[in-house]
Design a protein around this motif. Structure first.
Motif, PDB file in Angstrom:
ATOM      1  N   LYS A 233       0.910  -1.465   0.095  1.00  0.00           N
ATOM      2  CA  LYS A 233       0.303  -0.034  -0.129  1.00  0.00           C
ATOM      3  C   LYS A 233       0.843   1.531   0.267  1.00  0.00           C
ATOM      4  O   LYS A 233       2.232   1.404   0.375  1.00  0.00           O
ATOM      5  CB  LYS A 233      -0.753  -0.288   1.271  1.00  0.00           C
ATOM      6  CG  LYS A 233      -1.892   1.394   1.403  1.00  0.00           C
ATOM      7  CD  LYS A 233      -2.815   1.088   2.426  1.00  0.00           C
ATOM      8  CE  LYS A 233      -3.893   2.397   2.834  1.00  0.00           C
ATOM      9  NZ  LYS A 233      -4.182   1.841   3.771  1.00  0.00           N
ATOM     10  N   THR A 354      -8.365  -3.822 -11.875  1.00  0.00           N
ATOM     11  CA  THR A 354      -8.234  -2.570 -10.965  1.00  0.00           C
ATOM     12  C   THR A 354      -9.672  -2.282 -10.258  1.00  0.00           C
ATOM     13  O   THR A 354     -10.761  -2.271 -11.306  1.00  0.00           O
ATOM     14  CB  THR A 354      -8.102  -1.440 -11.985  1.00  0.00           C
ATOM     15  OG1 THR A 354      -8.874  -1.065 -12.777  1.00  0.00           O
ATOM     16  CG2 THR A 354      -6.697  -1.848 -12.359  1.00  0.00           C
ATOM     17  N   LEU A 389      -4.847  -4.026  -8.665  1.00  0.00           N
ATOM     18  CA  LEU A 389      -4.490  -2.539  -8.007  1.00  0.00           C
ATOM     19  C   LEU A 389      -5.904  -2.009  -7.591  1.00  0.00           C
ATOM     20  O   LEU A 389      -6.725  -2.276  -8.302  1.00  0.00           O
ATOM     21  CB  LEU A 389      -4.240  -1.977 -10.069  1.00  0.00           C
ATOM     22  CG  LEU A 389      -3.481  -0.003  -9.793  1.00  0.00           C
ATOM     23  CD1 LEU A 389      -2.148  -0.112  -8.657  1.00  0.00           C
ATOM     24  CD2 LEU A 389      -3.101  -0.055 -10.934  1.00  0.00           C
ATOM     25  N   THR A 390      -5.881  -1.166  -7.110  1.00  0.00           N
ATOM     26  CA  THR A 390      -7.494  -0.555  -5.737  1.00  0.00           C
ATOM     27  C   THR A 390      -6.716   0.501  -5.442  1.00  0.00           C
ATOM     28  O   THR A 390      -5.542   1.107  -5.026  1.00  0.00           O
ATOM     29  CB  THR A 390      -7.637  -1.511  -4.596  1.00  0.00           C
ATOM     30  OG1 THR A 390      -7.875  -2.386  -5.307  1.00  0.00           O
ATOM     31  CG2 THR A 390      -8.914  -0.970  -4.037  1.00  0.00           C
ATOM     32  N   VAL A 403      -3.199   4.109  -2.479  1.00  0.00           N
ATOM     33  CA  VAL A 403      -3.093   2.484  -4.136  1.00  0.00           C
ATOM     34  C   VAL A 403      -2.644   1.702  -2.610  1.00  0.00           C
ATOM     35  O   VAL A 403      -1.991   1.435  -2.893  1.00  0.00           O
ATOM     36  CB  VAL A 403      -2.031   2.906  -4.603  1.00  0.00           C
ATOM     37  CG1 VAL A 403      -2.162   1.480  -5.526  1.00  0.00           C
ATOM     38  CG2 VAL A 403      -2.814   4.524  -5.490  1.00  0.00           C
ATOM     39  N   TYR A 405      -1.632  -2.852  -4.297  1.00  0.00           N
ATOM     40  CA  TYR A 405      -1.728  -3.380  -4.903  1.00  0.00           C
ATOM     41  C   TYR A 405      -0.841  -4.512  -5.148  1.00  0.00           C
ATOM     42  O   TYR A 405       0.167  -4.798  -3.525  1.00  0.00           O
ATOM     43  CB  TYR A 405      -0.642  -2.480  -5.818  1.00  0.00           C
ATOM     44  CG  TYR A 405       0.904  -2.194  -5.642  1.00  0.00           C
ATOM     45  CD1 TYR A 405       2.161  -2.984  -5.587  1.00  0.00           C
ATOM     46  CD2 TYR A 405       0.707  -0.951  -4.330  1.00  0.00           C
ATOM     47  CE1 TYR A 405       3.505  -3.119  -4.903  1.00  0.00           C
ATOM     48  CE2 TYR A 405       2.236  -1.192  -3.870  1.00  0.00           C
ATOM     49  CZ  TYR A 405       3.196  -1.860  -4.254  1.00  0.00           C
ATOM     50  OH  TYR A 405       4.606  -1.807  -3.160  1.00  0.00           O
ATOM     51  N   ILE A 410       2.153  -6.016  -9.461  1.00  0.00           N
ATOM     52  CA  ILE A 410       2.831  -4.252  -9.916  1.00  0.00           C
ATOM     53  C   ILE A 410       3.636  -3.828  -9.649  1.00  0.00           C
ATOM     54  O   ILE A 410       3.602  -4.364  -8.264  1.00  0.00           O
ATOM     55  CB  ILE A 410       1.033  -3.690  -9.945  1.00  0.00           C
ATOM     56  CG1 ILE A 410      -0.219  -4.276 -10.796  1.00  0.00           C
ATOM     57  CG2 ILE A 410       1.578  -1.895  -9.486  1.00  0.00           C
ATOM     58  CD1 ILE A 410      -0.297  -3.320 -11.751  1.00  0.00           C
ATOM     59  N   ALA A 415       3.628   1.440  -8.796  1.00  0.00           N
ATOM     60  CA  ALA A 415       1.509   1.753  -7.913  1.00  0.00           C
ATOM     61  C   ALA A 415       1.976   3.127  -7.218  1.00  0.00           C
ATOM     62  O   ALA A 415       1.778   3.713  -7.025  1.00  0.00           O
ATOM     63  CB  ALA A 415       2.149   0.961  -7.004  1.00  0.00           C
TER      64      ALA A 415
END
Length: 525
Positions: A233, A354, A389-390, A403, A405, A410, A415
């Motif tokens: 994160k 995502t 990916l969020t 973010v 990931y 990723i 990121a």
């Protein structure tokens, strides 16, 4: 339905169906095997003031008794249909750790709390054994405690958390008695509402929205057999000025901040994937106003749905955002459909890896309402998804974005860089919403300065003579050399010089003097 069949030693009160996202989380947990369960949630809070551990424990037990959804266990029947069973009573999973006899500093004590919390997260829940919730109380002094609540996401959503903690504070203030709160609205009413919705109309709406998307939108490698990996994160806090500007911009143009974030995320996603028609996931609240008391219910209401954004480079950003919000509004009444059903209707173009989560929740009590009452200072939380990916957005002043990931999908630098690019895109949107989408820079000013000015530093000394003087010198040096080639005709420097003299004489005859500005149009005969 009502039954007296024992479930794990307690009488069964009810059997419920699952909400759409509960179905998905049950699948992911079963599919994930024995590795880390990505959908284990955790929240750590600091409690300041004299705390009666026995009364706090009784208050949590009363909260479990008050909300049937917190007592749910999840099972698959022989038919393959999944259900959640609600026992009349469940044991409270409670543990206390006393650090008051140690010589730990505040920092060392917090490190120990984090170690204990990590142990709690590592212990997988058996979704068939209720309750899917564990409580840890860590005492440092009589007036300083930490609570760590670990639960499975299949049980509740982000909105439910402050509802629970607000009620917990009221129950604790009443000595562990929840009767003063009155009857709690039940998650069962929401499930009944879901059963009455028109699924075929929803399928058609999503089929239309996702028509002709030419393929999935993926930022990570497509590998359905990849084992779950705990995400990393990165976080960013936007300035107060930008946070205020985003709120003002959205209000002025009749947009939500969520829509602005979705548009900005789509631009970044287009750059990552090389697509101009992107699809990503969004979390929707799933709390319909038609269900009485829905704002006070505890359960998993949220749902994941696709968001499609077509990016036309010539289209003004404001029009992109306005059209995006209009299409999303038209789909509001169809957001109850499960994501697998939506993707079956939408085809391969509905597939994405995502997610954007706009985390707009009420807050639990931040200050004690009375002497001896509970007040929660949120220390940290843990949540994850299986997506590559969020992007998470927490509105407020200042606004915070993060973010998360999957490091197996990723790169960490990619990121981290996304947050800086997102900030730069947002600054451009609020400063000039009329700018074409294709003109929105995804490279920040510092990076652009490095490339354009730093790496491209090719400045050097040039002759002091003017262009005209250099031309005259070339005429004198080589009048017959070719100066211009056009359509097979060659013009020498001497001819070009004579032509320039004739043009100058003609202009002088028309009253145009040296130094005057002249608009010239060249045409081919």
């Amino acid at each position: 339905m009502t039954s007296t069949t024992p479930v794990h030693g307690s009488a069964l009160a009810e059997v419920w169906p699952l909400s759409p996202l509960q179905e998905g989380l049950l699948f992911h947990t079963e599919y994930g095997g024995q590795g880390p369960d990505l959908y284990t949630l955790q929240r750590t809070d600091l409690l300041i003031g004299l705390i009666d551990a026995g009364r706090l424990r009784s208050s949590w037990r009363a909260l479990l008794n008050r909300h049937p959804a917190l007592r749910a266990g999840f099972h698959r029947r022989k038919s393959g249909r999944s259900v959640q069973v609600i026992p009349r009573e469940v044991p409270l999973r409670w543990r206390e750790v006393d650090l008051s006899d140690t010589d730990l500093t505040e920092e060392e004590a917090l490190a120990e709390v984090r170690r204990l919390a990590a142990q709690e997260r590592a212990e997988r829940f058996d979704l068939g054994k209720a309750p899917l919730l564990r409580l840890l109380l860590v005492r440092l002094t009589p007036e300083r405690h930490w609570t760590v609540m670990t639960s499975h996401h299949i049980l509740l959503d982000g909105w439910s958390m402050p509802v629970m903690l607000t009620e917990l504070a009221a129950i604790y203030a009443a000595g562990g008695d929840a009767s003063g709160l009155g009857p709690a609205p039940s998650f069962r009413d929401h499930l009944a509402w879901l059963s009455r919705q028109d699924k075929e109309a929803a399928r058609e709406a999503w089929r239309t929205e996702l028509a002709d998307v030419d393929g999935p939108t993926l930022v990570g490698p497509a590998d359905p057999d990849r084992a779950p990996v705990l995400p990393d994160k990165h976080e960013l806090t936007l300035s107060d000025a930008l946070s205020d500007a985003l709120t003002t911009f959205a209000r002025r143009h009749g947009l939500t901040v969520n829509t602005v974030m979705q548009g900005a995320w789509a631009m970044l996603l287009a750059r990552l994937t090389g697509r101009t028609d992107v699809v990503f996931g969004a979390t929707v609240s799933g709390r319909p106003a038609e269900v009485p008391g829905v704002e006070s219910m505890v359960g998993l209401f949220i749902n994941s749905v696709p968001v499609r954004v077509r990016l036309d480079g010539d289209q003004p950003v404001l029009r992109l955002l306005t059209e995006l919000q209009s299409r999303q509004s038209a789909l509001l009444s169809h957001q109850h459909l499960s994501l697998p059903e939506i993707q079956r209707a939408g085809g391969p173009g509905a597939v994405f890896d995502t997610m954007l989560m706009f985390e707009n929740y009420p807050l639990p009590p931040q200050e004690a309402s009375a002497p001896g009452a509970l007040a929660f200072t949120h220390i940290e939380g843990h949540q994850a998804t299986h997506y590559a990916l969020t992007l998470g957005v927490m509105p407020g002043r200042p606004m915070k974005v993060h973010v998360t990931y999957r490091p197996d999908a990723i790169d960490a630098d990619v990121a981290r860089d996304l947050l800086d690019r997102l900030e730069w895109v947002l600054e451009q949107i609020v400063s000039d919403p009329s700018v074409p989408v294709g003109r929105v820079g995804l490279v920040g000013p510092l990076e652009r300065g490095l490339v354009v000015e730093g790496w491209n530093a090719t400045a050097g000394e040039v002759p002091g003579a003017s262009v005209l003087a250099l031309f005259r010198a070339r005429v004198a040096q080589a009048p017959d050399a070719v100066a211009v080639v056009e359509g097979g005709r060659r013009v020498s420097y001497g001819e070009l010089d004579a032509l320039s003299d004739r043009v100058a004489a003609h202009l002088w005859g028309c009253g145009v003097g040296r130094g005057d500005r002249v608009a010239v149009r060249l045409e081919r005969s």
